[in-house]
Design a protein around this motif. Sequence first.
Motif, PDB file in Angstrom:
ATOM      1  N   VAL A  11     -11.413   1.402  -1.814  1.00  0.00           N
ATOM      2  CA  VAL A  11     -10.662   0.304  -2.163  1.00  0.00           C
ATOM      3  C   VAL A  11      -9.514   0.207  -0.856  1.00  0.00           C
ATOM      4  O   VAL A  11      -9.096   1.156  -0.643  1.00  0.00           O
ATOM      5  CB  VAL A  11      -9.837   0.509  -3.370  1.00  0.00           C
ATOM      6  N   ILE A  12      -9.514  -0.897  -0.161  1.00  0.00           N
ATOM      7  CA  ILE A  12      -8.793  -0.806   1.119  1.00  0.00           C
ATOM      8  C   ILE A  12      -7.677  -1.992   0.733  1.00  0.00           C
ATOM      9  O   ILE A  12      -7.995  -3.225   0.484  1.00  0.00           O
ATOM     10  CB  ILE A  12      -9.736  -1.322   2.404  1.00  0.00           C
ATOM     11  N   ASP A  13      -6.403  -1.715   1.021  1.00  0.00           N
ATOM     12  CA  ASP A  13      -5.343  -2.349   0.949  1.00  0.00           C
ATOM     13  C   ASP A  13      -5.244  -3.114   2.428  1.00  0.00           C
ATOM     14  O   ASP A  13      -5.245  -2.619   3.329  1.00  0.00           O
ATOM     15  CB  ASP A  13      -4.186  -1.777   0.686  1.00  0.00           C
ATOM     16  N   ASN A  51      -4.343  -0.310   4.837  1.00  0.00           N
ATOM     17  CA  ASN A  51      -3.997   0.902   3.809  1.00  0.00           C
ATOM     18  C   ASN A  51      -2.745   1.484   4.549  1.00  0.00           C
ATOM     19  O   ASN A  51      -2.345   2.724   4.491  1.00  0.00           O
ATOM     20  CB  ASN A  51      -5.154   2.036   3.954  1.00  0.00           C
ATOM     21  N   SER A  92       0.903  -1.151   0.048  1.00  0.00           N
ATOM     22  CA  SER A  92      -0.189   0.217  -0.067  1.00  0.00           C
ATOM     23  C   SER A  92       0.931   1.197  -0.048  1.00  0.00           C
ATOM     24  O   SER A  92       1.924   1.380   0.824  1.00  0.00           O
ATOM     25  CB  SER A  92      -0.842   0.158   1.299  1.00  0.00           C
ATOM     26  N   THR A  93       0.630   2.224  -0.857  1.00  0.00           N
ATOM     27  CA  THR A  93       1.227   3.284  -1.068  1.00  0.00           C
ATOM     28  C   THR A  93       0.616   4.710  -0.292  1.00  0.00           C
ATOM     29  O   THR A  93       0.960   5.721  -0.390  1.00  0.00           O
ATOM     30  CB  THR A  93       1.721   3.826  -2.504  1.00  0.00           C
ATOM     31  N   ARG A  94      -0.331   4.195   0.470  1.00  0.00           N
ATOM     32  CA  ARG A  94      -1.219   5.347   1.101  1.00  0.00           C
ATOM     33  C   ARG A  94      -0.615   5.799   2.727  1.00  0.00           C
ATOM     34  O   ARG A  94      -1.313   6.997   2.878  1.00  0.00           O
ATOM     35  CB  ARG A  94      -2.511   4.703   1.360  1.00  0.00           C
ATOM     36  N   ALA A  95       0.364   5.334   2.894  1.00  0.00           N
ATOM     37  CA  ALA A  95       0.759   5.837   4.409  1.00  0.00           C
ATOM     38  C   ALA A  95       2.273   5.632   4.401  1.00  0.00           C
ATOM     39  O   ALA A  95       3.170   5.520   5.218  1.00  0.00           O
ATOM     40  CB  ALA A  95       0.252   4.900   5.470  1.00  0.00           C
TER      41      ALA A  95
END
Lengths: 217, 270
Positions: B96-98, B71, A89-92
């Motif tokens: 959309v959840i990682d 996420n 995941s690149t969100r954090a």
Amino acid sequence: MAVTGLIMVLFLLVHMYGNLKLFYGQAEFDDYAYHLRTMGQPYLPYSGGLWIIRVVLLVSVLTHIASAFTLWARSRRATGGRGGGRYQSTRARRGVQRSYSSFTMRWGGVTIALFVVYHLLHLTTDTIHPGGVSSSAYVRTVNGFEIWWVVLSYTVALIAIGFHLRHGFWAALASLGANTSRRRRRHLNALAVAVAVVITVGFLVPPYTVLFGGITA
Amino acid sequence: MNITLRIWRQPGPGRPGHMVTHRVDDISPDMSFLEVLDVLNQRLTAAGEDPVAFDSDCREGICGMCGLVINGIAHGPQASVTTCQLHMRSFADGDVIDVEPWRAGPFPVLKDLVVDRSALDRIIQAGGYISIPTGSAPEAHSILVPKDDAEDAFDAATCIGCGACVAACPNGSAALFLGAKITHLGLLPQGQPERDSRALAMIARHDAEGFGGCSQIGECTAVCPKDIQLEVISRCHRDVVTALFHHGEQQEGPPEDQTGGNLASGPAGD
């Protein structure tokens, strides 16, 4: 890591104080540079005190770098070499709360190390001399800082040092056991910001004063 | 609400894995994150596919069994909760959840989202105990504990050992976990006899397990479901430094590895 870092912070504060003597003019500044070498006389030989400080600093730098490599190697082993970016995941990618300074400790450290080499060649050993050769530390310093790219290189290095100290000073104190409550954590972080700002600004005032014509040789 | 999950699927230890997209429709915002995985697994099982492996136990946020990186954040976007206490109302319809497992060298992935966290157990075995005679409970007032110490020790004792601190740490360090255990026992009178040996044995075990070193970044405490504070790391370092001074002359190098030593060296073949 923490102890050697704090020794170097102490040195930086004294170094910064010495630099500010540039405002007192050539006689005072060169006198100061001379007396650094007569420190401790007659108990110590000429330059003896200075060499003791140099050896302490050199050991500190080398130990600091060795510790950094040890920590880096352990971190790589524990995270597959990808640190905080080890998740798909690149969100954090910037974490939850970490400071920009904490991201730049390793590459900032490399930047600072390279700068120190250049700095010593410039103003200590007089091997490279932008602005001309002189036996006077004052003239050497002022001539150097009249050149824009010299001031620019010092600015980049001091900003790197500022970020390094912002996280490093806090981390050193916390690692040595000073962080004993939430309140203390806030205070130590504020102190780290203060030390970083004082050292960065304190070192940048003389070069910019020279650059803008406030001090001339 | 309808959501899309991108889940790390890995068939077994050491096998290559990748993110697989699963759609989950018609879920309630009041469901917990694990219940959504339950729903997904029922549908996968009904369709004859391999269900997603994940850890869970009490589902009350107190056992430390569940733990997912959602996420990119250990235990997901809501602070101070475990994954089982994270509800779908924290997300928006259509998100959309990682979803990924804890990642650290000492936490090998066993399958999908399940990792082996026994490295933390081995740190506890190394010194996270006190040696006391068992029997009936002692009179509570027979040992006096200052109120502040009791509260700090209790705060540290709330650590459930889920491993989120390791998952979040950019250095892969378990310093927050280690610090919580050392603070918990080190602040109480009952923990004093073994205070030095505990600090040295536990930090040696921590390092030997392959966890990284702490550089005081603070991501661990930010994701900790029990709000264990960063100060436990300072307290741990104090105990380690004190112990090194006390043991300085007798002891050279790291203390002896006590992990499993007591168990393994018992009478064999009885």
